[in-house]
Design a protein around this motif. Structure first.
Motif, PDB file in Angstrom:
ATOM      1  N   HIS A   1      13.374  -5.910 -51.511  1.00 53.44           N
ATOM      2  CA  HIS A   1      12.683  -7.182 -51.715  1.00 53.44           C
ATOM      3  C   HIS A   1      13.064  -7.750 -53.078  1.00 53.44           C
ATOM      4  O   HIS A   1      13.142  -7.024 -54.069  1.00 53.44           O
ATOM      5  CB  HIS A   1      11.164  -6.988 -51.648  1.00 53.44           C
ATOM      6  CG  HIS A   1      10.677  -6.556 -50.297  1.00 53.44           C
ATOM      7  ND1 HIS A   1      10.130  -7.431 -49.376  1.00 53.44           N
ATOM      8  CD2 HIS A   1      10.672  -5.324 -49.709  1.00 53.44           C
ATOM      9  CE1 HIS A   1       9.797  -6.759 -48.280  1.00 53.44           C
ATOM     10  NE2 HIS A   1      10.117  -5.478 -48.462  1.00 53.44           N
ATOM     11  N   LEU A   2      13.270  -9.051 -53.091  1.00 56.60           N
ATOM     12  CA  LEU A   2      13.620  -9.744 -54.324  1.00 56.60           C
ATOM     13  C   LEU A   2      12.351 -10.117 -55.078  1.00 56.60           C
ATOM     14  O   LEU A   2      11.357 -10.546 -54.482  1.00 56.60           O
ATOM     15  CB  LEU A   2      14.424 -11.006 -54.009  1.00 56.60           C
ATOM     16  CG  LEU A   2      14.886 -11.846 -55.204  1.00 56.60           C
ATOM     17  CD1 LEU A   2      15.900 -11.073 -56.041  1.00 56.60           C
ATOM     18  CD2 LEU A   2      15.480 -13.179 -54.720  1.00 56.60           C
ATOM     19  N   GLY A   3      12.389  -9.950 -56.398  1.00 52.45           N
ATOM     20  CA  GLY A   3      11.239 -10.309 -57.217  1.00 52.45           C
ATOM     21  C   GLY A   3      11.584 -10.244 -58.689  1.00 52.45           C
ATOM     22  O   GLY A   3      12.763 -10.240 -59.062  1.00 52.45           O
ATOM     23  N   GLU A   4      10.560 -10.161 -59.509  1.00 57.17           N
ATOM     24  CA  GLU A   4      10.756 -10.142 -60.958  1.00 57.17           C
ATOM     25  C   GLU A   4       9.932  -9.030 -61.583  1.00 57.17           C
ATOM     26  O   GLU A   4       8.854  -8.684 -61.082  1.00 57.17           O
ATOM     27  CB  GLU A   4      10.360 -11.499 -61.560  1.00 57.17           C
ATOM     28  CG  GLU A   4      11.230 -12.652 -61.082  1.00 57.17           C
ATOM     29  CD  GLU A   4      10.673 -14.002 -61.513  1.00 57.17           C
ATOM     30  OE1 GLU A   4       9.429 -14.109 -61.651  1.00 57.17           O
ATOM     31  OE2 GLU A   4      11.467 -14.945 -61.705  1.00 57.17           O
ATOM     32  N   ILE A   5      10.441  -8.477 -62.661  1.00 56.89           N
ATOM     33  CA  ILE A   5       9.747  -7.439 -63.416  1.00 56.89           C
ATOM     34  C   ILE A   5       9.190  -8.066 -64.687  1.00 56.89           C
ATOM     35  O   ILE A   5       9.904  -8.770 -65.416  1.00 56.89           O
ATOM     36  CB  ILE A   5      10.695  -6.273 -63.782  1.00 56.89           C
ATOM     37  CG1 ILE A   5      11.179  -5.561 -62.525  1.00 56.89           C
ATOM     38  CG2 ILE A   5       9.991  -5.272 -64.710  1.00 56.89           C
ATOM     39  CD1 ILE A   5      10.117  -4.817 -61.758  1.00 56.89           C
ATOM     40  N   PHE A   6       7.901  -7.787 -64.930  1.00 54.47           N
ATOM     41  CA  PHE A   6       7.227  -8.306 -66.116  1.00 54.47           C
ATOM     42  C   PHE A   6       6.770  -7.151 -66.994  1.00 54.47           C
ATOM     43  O   PHE A   6       6.432  -6.060 -66.513  1.00 54.47           O
ATOM     44  CB  PHE A   6       6.020  -9.165 -65.722  1.00 54.47           C
ATOM     45  CG  PHE A   6       6.393 -10.547 -65.262  1.00 54.47           C
ATOM     46  CD1 PHE A   6       6.285 -11.628 -66.120  1.00 54.47           C
ATOM     47  CD2 PHE A   6       6.855 -10.763 -63.971  1.00 54.47           C
ATOM     48  CE1 PHE A   6       6.630 -12.906 -65.700  1.00 54.47           C
ATOM     49  CE2 PHE A   6       7.198 -12.030 -63.541  1.00 54.47           C
ATOM     50  CZ  PHE A   6       7.089 -13.108 -64.406  1.00 54.47           C
TER      51      PHE A   6
ATOM     52  N   VAL B   1      15.876  -6.419 -57.444  1.00 51.74           N
ATOM     53  CA  VAL B   1      15.667  -6.056 -56.046  1.00 51.74           C
ATOM     54  C   VAL B   1      14.974  -4.702 -56.034  1.00 51.74           C
ATOM     55  O   VAL B   1      15.463  -3.746 -56.644  1.00 51.74           O
ATOM     56  CB  VAL B   1      16.995  -6.012 -55.268  1.00 51.74           C
ATOM     57  CG1 VAL B   1      16.759  -5.471 -53.861  1.00 51.74           C
ATOM     58  CG2 VAL B   1      17.633  -7.384 -55.201  1.00 51.74           C
ATOM     59  N   LEU B   2      13.829  -4.625 -55.389  1.00 49.19           N
ATOM     60  CA  LEU B   2      13.013  -3.404 -55.404  1.00 49.19           C
ATOM     61  C   LEU B   2      12.831  -2.885 -53.984  1.00 49.19           C
ATOM     62  O   LEU B   2      12.620  -3.661 -53.045  1.00 49.19           O
ATOM     63  CB  LEU B   2      11.664  -3.689 -56.052  1.00 49.19           C
ATOM     64  CG  LEU B   2      10.715  -2.496 -56.272  1.00 49.19           C
ATOM     65  CD1 LEU B   2       9.923  -2.685 -57.567  1.00 49.19           C
ATOM     66  CD2 LEU B   2       9.743  -2.341 -55.100  1.00 49.19           C
TER      67      LEU B   2
END
Length: 271
Positions: free
Chosen positions: A92-97, A108-109
């Motif tokens: 899954h595509l996303g963002e790390i904060f 991608v996680l």
């Protein structure tokens, strides 16, 4: 006749039970003391590490493994869904904060739920951009969210402790990584498949069965369990010894495949 048959069957059952008892008493799976002292990393910890080599590259891989791996991913990942809602083995595509709510990278996680993972635990893989600082920041976010830094070979250690591979397979992982020739690669691959471990387990099972039979004949003489005669016993032991000797004979060859050999070229130049 029926009474005699019943007694024979009961006697056979008692013998089988006695043999199983001795077999269970002898065979004890090797378990390590996971919690030796406070502060020592245990298999209940969630570990994290950058699993790709240091330096710049297209992609870096950060791994989390342990009971809280998915919960930690929920804390640092933002996408259409929380990682805890992902299906296993889907990216899954996303963002790390960061803990300060600052964007670190677009990633991608994927979630690999226990026991269908490399370590046998819940495993999270984060593919980020391959810069040194970027991967370090993603790892830092994992550590601040509750993970611990993994030791070298930490994920393979988890796989061994959780029964995903035996010790010979765990040793083969580093041999596979360091292989420099086709022969070394093939040897490490075969060992990683479990061929050496299967041979060792076969020898161990033969010895355990032999010892259990001897113990059963000593501990339960009233059941009429006759031990093997001296010649038969020696023949079985000789056969096992030959199998062990055959494995030991391949040790030097394996060392050469792993480490190579030093060769001296002696003589006049262009002679």
């Amino acid at each position: 006749m029926r009474s005699s048959t019943r007694k024979i069957l009961q006697s056979k059952k008692r013998r089988a039970a006695a043999f199983r008892f001795c077999l269970y008493r002898i065979w004890q799976p090797e378990r390590l003391p996971y919690n030796l002292a406070s502060g020592v990393m245990t298999v209940s910890d969630t570990i994290a590490a950058v699993s790709t080599p240091p330096g710049e590259g297209a992609i870096a891989l950060v791994r989390l493994s342990g009971a809280n791996a998915i919960q930690i991913a929920d804390k640092i990942f933002r996408g259409k869904e929380l990682p805890s809602q992902f299906a296993s083995h889907m990216q899954h595509l996303g963002e790390i904060f960061s803990a300060n709510d600052q964007l670190i990278d677009q990633v991608v996680l994927s979630i690999h739920r226990a026991p269908a993972s490399y370590t046998g635990e819940d495993l999270v893989e984060i593919s980020c951009h391959g810069g040194t600082l970027v991967s370090a920041k993603v790892l830092e976010a994992c550590l601040r969210a509750g993970a611990r830094a993994a030791r070298p070979d930490g994920f393979t250690d988890r796989a061994f402790l959780n029964g995903k591979m035996d010790l010979t397979q765990a040793d083969a992982v580093i041999d596979l990584i360091r292989a420099r020739t086709d022969l070394a690669l093939r040897s490490a691959t075969e060992q990683l498949e479990g061929r050496l471990g299967d041979q060792i387990r076969k020898i161990r099972d033969e010895l355990i069965a032999l010892l259990a039979h001897i113990n059963a004949s000593i501990d339960f003489p009233e059941e009429g369990i006759a031990p093997d005669e001296g010649e038969t016993l020696c023949a079985r032991l000789d056969s096992i010894r030959e199998e062990i000797a055959g494995l030991l004979a391949t040790a030097d060859q394996g060392r050469v495949l792993r480490e190579g050999v030093r060769v001296v070229i002696y003589g006049a130049t262009n002679a």
